[in-house]
Structures are given as C-alpha cells and as structure tokens.
Design an enzyme around this catalytic site. Structure first.
Site, mmCIF file in Angstrom:
data_model
loop_
_atom_site.group_PDB
_atom_site.id
_atom_site.type_symbol
_atom_site.label_atom_id
_atom_site.label_comp_id
_atom_site.label_asym_id
_atom_site.label_seq_id
_atom_site.Cartn_x
_atom_site.Cartn_y
_atom_site.Cartn_z
ATOM 1 N N CYS A 339 0.874 40.734 -67.175
ATOM 2 C CA CYS A 339 0.427 39.360 -66.623
ATOM 3 C C CYS A 339 1.322 38.409 -67.134
ATOM 4 O O CYS A 339 2.061 38.526 -68.115
ATOM 5 C CB CYS A 339 -1.029 39.016 -67.149
ATOM 6 S SG CYS A 339 -1.520 37.417 -67.054
ATOM 7 N N ILE A 340 1.908 37.501 -66.130
ATOM 8 C CA ILE A 340 2.502 36.319 -66.367
ATOM 9 C C ILE A 340 1.910 34.898 -65.988
ATOM 10 O O ILE A 340 1.455 35.143 -64.743
ATOM 11 C CB ILE A 340 4.227 36.723 -65.954
ATOM 12 C CG1 ILE A 340 5.063 35.431 -66.299
ATOM 13 C CG2 ILE A 340 3.923 36.828 -64.246
ATOM 14 C CD1 ILE A 340 6.544 36.144 -65.902
ATOM 15 N N THR A 342 3.092 30.735 -66.145
ATOM 16 C CA THR A 342 3.695 29.500 -66.791
ATOM 17 C C THR A 342 2.595 28.441 -66.477
ATOM 18 O O THR A 342 2.089 28.194 -65.408
ATOM 19 C CB THR A 342 4.849 29.149 -66.215
ATOM 20 O OG1 THR A 342 5.816 30.237 -66.240
ATOM 21 C CG2 THR A 342 5.571 27.713 -66.761
ATOM 22 N N ARG A 348 8.320 24.584 -62.858
ATOM 23 C CA ARG A 348 9.899 24.221 -62.337
ATOM 24 C C ARG A 348 10.757 23.800 -63.474
ATOM 25 O O ARG A 348 11.719 22.802 -63.294
ATOM 26 C CB ARG A 348 9.490 22.994 -61.506
ATOM 27 C CG ARG A 348 8.904 23.572 -60.137
ATOM 28 C CD ARG A 348 9.056 22.202 -59.043
ATOM 29 N NE ARG A 348 10.345 21.915 -58.802
ATOM 30 C CZ ARG A 348 11.097 22.578 -57.880
ATOM 31 N NH1 ARG A 348 10.554 23.784 -57.351
ATOM 32 N NH2 ARG A 348 12.153 22.182 -57.702
ATOM 33 N N LYS A 349 10.663 24.418 -64.509
ATOM 34 C CA LYS A 349 11.625 24.332 -65.845
ATOM 35 C C LYS A 349 12.353 25.633 -65.999
ATOM 36 O O LYS A 349 13.041 25.391 -67.167
ATOM 37 C CB LYS A 349 10.963 23.350 -66.937
ATOM 38 C CG LYS A 349 10.387 22.363 -66.664
ATOM 39 C CD LYS A 349 9.661 21.700 -68.095
ATOM 40 C CE LYS A 349 9.167 20.372 -67.749
ATOM 41 N NZ LYS A 349 8.362 19.704 -69.185
ATOM 42 N N GLY A 350 12.147 26.597 -65.167
ATOM 43 C CA GLY A 350 12.941 27.913 -65.570
ATOM 44 C C GLY A 350 12.069 28.785 -66.762
ATOM 45 O O GLY A 350 12.644 29.948 -67.000
ATOM 46 N N LYS A 353 11.269 32.335 -65.270
ATOM 47 C CA LYS A 353 12.281 33.394 -65.146
ATOM 48 C C LYS A 353 12.626 33.694 -66.490
ATOM 49 O O LYS A 353 13.132 35.124 -66.778
ATOM 50 C CB LYS A 353 13.539 32.629 -64.521
ATOM 51 C CG LYS A 353 13.200 32.247 -63.111
ATOM 52 C CD LYS A 353 14.196 31.441 -62.296
ATOM 53 C CE LYS A 353 13.705 30.971 -60.820
ATOM 54 N NZ LYS A 353 14.922 29.876 -60.566
ATOM 55 N N GLU A 373 3.890 45.519 -63.808
ATOM 56 C CA GLU A 373 2.598 46.467 -63.222
ATOM 57 C C GLU A 373 2.474 45.931 -61.787
ATOM 58 O O GLU A 373 2.720 44.729 -61.274
ATOM 59 C CB GLU A 373 1.430 46.081 -64.068
ATOM 60 C CG GLU A 373 0.359 47.050 -63.981
ATOM 61 C CD GLU A 373 -1.094 46.843 -65.005
ATOM 62 O OE1 GLU A 373 -2.177 47.042 -64.602
ATOM 63 O OE2 GLU A 373 -0.426 46.332 -66.179
ATOM 64 N N SER A 377 1.844 40.366 -56.403
ATOM 65 C CA SER A 377 1.490 39.397 -55.197
ATOM 66 C C SER A 377 2.748 38.824 -54.465
ATOM 67 O O SER A 377 3.986 39.249 -54.985
ATOM 68 C CB SER A 377 1.143 38.223 -55.972
ATOM 69 O OG SER A 377 1.939 37.555 -56.592
#
Length: 473
Positions: A339-340, A342, A348-350, A353, A373, A377
């Site tokens: 899972c990730i 922000t 929008r601050k990087g 990534k 995994e 999406s």
C-alpha cells in the site's frame, strides 16, 4: 489473491482540488496531465467548501465564484409538476450546480430528511457521473435543476450517448481522473462493495495543523459514524469525535513521532519502520485513516504480517506524517510494496515518487528484486511506469555498450518483467533471433526522458540505516 494480499493493495495519488483544476483544464485549455498531488481545501463546520489557502492566504482558483444568476418566476403548472417529482428517488439522474457555478450530470445515491416535514425538505447524496467518487457529496434541493430530471434509461445506451457527446480530449482527461483499482473484485463483490461504501461516513478530519476533506468511506467502528468530523492525534493516530477529547489526549500523549525505529534521516525528512505486530493499534488506525482516501479496497485488521514505513517532516514540534507505504514481512511473490499513500496536504511535492524509490532501496539492501503488489490501479501503474522509465533511461543513457535486462534488474532491483513491459511500451526493445534486444537511440532516450517528467526527491542511501526483517532479532 488472499485477504492479506488484498488488504493493503491501496493506491492514492490525487486530491479533490487537483480534480477541480483537471475539470477546468478538460473543459478549457489543454495541458499535459500530471499525477494529482495537492492538498484539499478546508471546509467550514457546515461542510461548505472554502477557497484553498496556503498559510492562510487565499490562492487563485480555476473556477469563478460569482453568484448564480436568478431564474425567471415559475408558472403554477410548472410548480405542480415539480412538486409531483419530490422527493427525488434514489437512482434519479439530474443536473446539479457544482462549485464552478455550472450544472453537471449526477446520479442520486442516497437521500435524507432534514428537520422539517415538506417534500422539499431532503438533502441528496449525489455522484457526478463524469468524475471519480471522491467528489460525491450531499447537496440541497436548490442546487438541482428539476427540469432536467431523467427517467431511468438503459445504462449501456446512456454510456454510449455520453461517450459520443464528449470530445476525445475530454474523455481522456476524465479517464485519467478515475482510479478504478478493483480488478480483483468480481461483479457481485463490486456491487456489494459500492452499496456498502456508497456514502462517505466522515466528511473531514483534523490531523495536526491540517483539516482535510475525505474522499471515501472508511469502516470506522459504528460509534464514530454519527459525526461529520474526526480528530486524529498526528503521532499515535488515535481518533476522537470531539476537539476537547483531542486536546485532553495531546496533554497525555508522550509520542512525538511514529512508534517505531527511525531508519532514515536526511535534513528534515525521516522514515520510521513500524512493525504491525508490535504496534497493532497504530497499524489499524493507519489503515482506517488511509481508507478515507482510497477506494475499492478491502480493509483487513490483521496487521501483524506487515511492516509500515512512515515518512515524516520533522520540526521542533515533532515528526509529522507525510505518507507511508507498507510491505509484507515475507512475500513469496517478491512484492516490495503493498500500500502507498501520500496525504493530501503533502501531495505534489514529490513524496509519492520518494516512497516508491525508497521501497526499491530496501529491496537492494535485501539483495532481492521487487515489484508492487498487483493489481495496480490505473494511476498506480502510471506512477510506477514513470519511475521505471526514469530509472531505466538514465542508465541506458549513461551506459556504454550492450546491456541485458538481467543486468538492468540487478542494478535497479526492478523485476525483469517490469523492465520488459516498460521498454516495450517505449518501443525500445525488439525480439530478434529468440532474444530481446534493447534499441537505445540517444535522441529517442532524450525524448522519452522529457516526456517522463521530473523525478521525485532523491533518496540519500548513505543516510539509510536498516536491517532487513529476516535478520532482526
């Protein structure tokens, strides 16, 4: 895929304010698509959207805030016809006035009685059919154009007509705003999911110094579903229904950072590793919080099998969570990320990534190749494809002589299959005499690098102090 694998396969990379800007771009000027990463505008106590601000200063918005023009007086027959429609049934399709002061097609998802007895005294929860579910909201009757009420039509016919009315550019922009991510659900499960989660139960949350509009339903315990706002401790992630409860909690909470080991510190950025088995309540609260911004995923309560990597911005008040990713302690499929997320104020601050890059640095430390995994999406795949593209093209541009996919995988910890599909999508690989051959023309590489956009924040590997889980204890 088992429940555990479904559990944390969550991906969120856009915000409500960015979708407003995307909408205006799709209806007006044409701009290059970017992955939405921007904070939400705060709401007033009654749920009304405020203009977005930065440090208290209003920002320019892309949509006009002028007053809605008055409609001409209605005839008696028109009033009777309107009265016969009310209250609107669930499933009704109608035009609704949005925050850009324009009318857009919506579908009524739910309705609720307000404190009165007349047929007009309902609020309606609507889905804007052009956009992602994160924009669903409660609206009042005066926002609906009753002259546009439609009878129920065949969904396939309607979709075809709508598609024909849109320009190719508009359709592409709308498609980009949809984060589907429910490929693992069959039709029956998808219907059950959408019925259960169709109405957001929490409108806003307070987390640290931010008030954030939520995007989706999250299955909090029932006693927390009767309020529009929840208050989170930004350090231990306990949540409360009232501001006074949070204030009392903060006087007693001795945490100033996530409850785990700090494994990375570079400037004001820190990364903490939190063991779901050792910090079960924190892990579950993090999942409740994340689900408010993630759709079409199963929330699983057994966090023992996962490690959470929580990224923080640090100052003299403590370490404030920016986002996180999770990974299984032991993955037979070589997954290095489950899972990730922000959080909206930090997008929008990087950072998104950065989190992806960090997951691959951990894989390098483990001496393994990794992959996120599945299924991803649409926007999840877009983010990863962007990361893979930048990393691979940088190597190809600097490398002299031939290089194999296996060598690229060993250098980057990116799984060979991901390298192959990325290079194929860029038309940089051909199949000759039974093997894949990389064709790296410098001008083509430069063109692809420019199209891939800028990278995120750099991970300073020298600041990473970490022992893989299998070697701990």
């Amino acid at each position: 895929m088992g429940l555990v694998h479904e559990a944390f396969l969550l991906y969120a990379v856009s915000t409500k304010r960015e979708l407003v800007q995307r909408f205006d771009r799709q209806m007006g000027s044409v701009e290059s698509p970017t992955i939405p990463e921007n904070g939400s505008a705060p709401s007033t106590s009654n749920g009304e959207q405020k203009p977005p601000t930065e440090d208290g200063v209003p920002l320019d918005t892309d949509y006009p805030m002028e007053m809605t023009p008055e409609k001409p007086p209605e005839s008696d027959s028109s009033k009777k016809r309107r009265a016969s429609m009310l209250p609107l049934e669930v499933g009704t399709r109608v035009l609704c006035r949005w925050r850009d002061v324009k009318y857009h097609p919506v579908k009524v998802i739910e309705r609720r009685k307000v404190q009165s007895t007349g047929p007009n005294d309902y609020e309606y929860y609507v889905h804007y059919t052009e956009f992602n579910r994160r924009l669903d909201e409660w609206v009042k009757l005066d926002q609906l154009d009753l002259d546009s009420v439609e009878t129920v039509v065949d969904e396939k016919v309607e979709d075809k007509v709508t598609s024909l009315k849109m320009t190719r550019h508009q359709k592409r922009k709308i498609d980009e705003t949809h984060v589907e991510g429910h490929e693992e659900l069959d039709a029956a499960s998808l219907r059950e999911h959408e019925e259960f989660t169709k109405v957001k139960n929490i409108a806003t949350i307070e987390l640290g110094r931010y008030e954030i509009e939520t995007w989706y339903f999250s299955p909090f315990p029932p006693e927390y579903n009767d309020g529009l706002k929840l208050y989170f401790c930004e350090f231990c992630l306990n949540f409360m229904k009232r501001k006074e409860q949070l204030q009392r909690h903060m006087r007693k909470c001795d945490l100033k950072h996530p409850p785990g080991d700090e494994i990375y510190r570079s400037g004001t950025l820190s990364m903490f590793e939190v063991d779901g088995k050792k910090n079960k309540v924190y892990g579950q609260n993090l999942c409740y919080l994340a689900k408010l911004f993630l759709d079409h995923k199963t929330l699983y309560y057994d966090v023992d099998l996962f490690l959470f990597y929580v990224l923080c911005e640090c100052d003299d008040r403590g370490c404030h969570m920016v986002g996180y990713f999770s990974k299984e302690k032991h993955s037979e499929e070589s997954y290095n990320l489950a899972c990730i997320l922000t959080l909206p104020p930090y997008q929008r601050k990087g950072y998104g990534k950065f989190l992806i890059a960090f997951s691959y640095e951990l894989s390098k430390k483990e001496g393994k190749v990794g992959t996120p995994e599945r299924p991803l999406s649409d926007l999840g795949l877009l983010s990863y494809r962007g990361y893979w593209t930048r990393v691979l093209l940088d190597i190809l541009k600097k490398h002299k002589g031939n290089i194999s996919i296996k060598e690229l995988s060993d250098m980057t910890a990116i799984k060979a299959e991901d390298i192959l599909t990325t290079l194929q999508s860029l038309e940089l690989i051909q199949y000759r005499k039974g093997q894949h051959v990389i064709c790296a023309d410098p001008k083509v590489l430069d063109r692809h690098l420019k199209a891939a956009g800028r990278g995120g924040l750099e991970v300073d590997v020298s600041k990473l102090i970490w022992t893989p889980y299998k070697e701990q204890g």
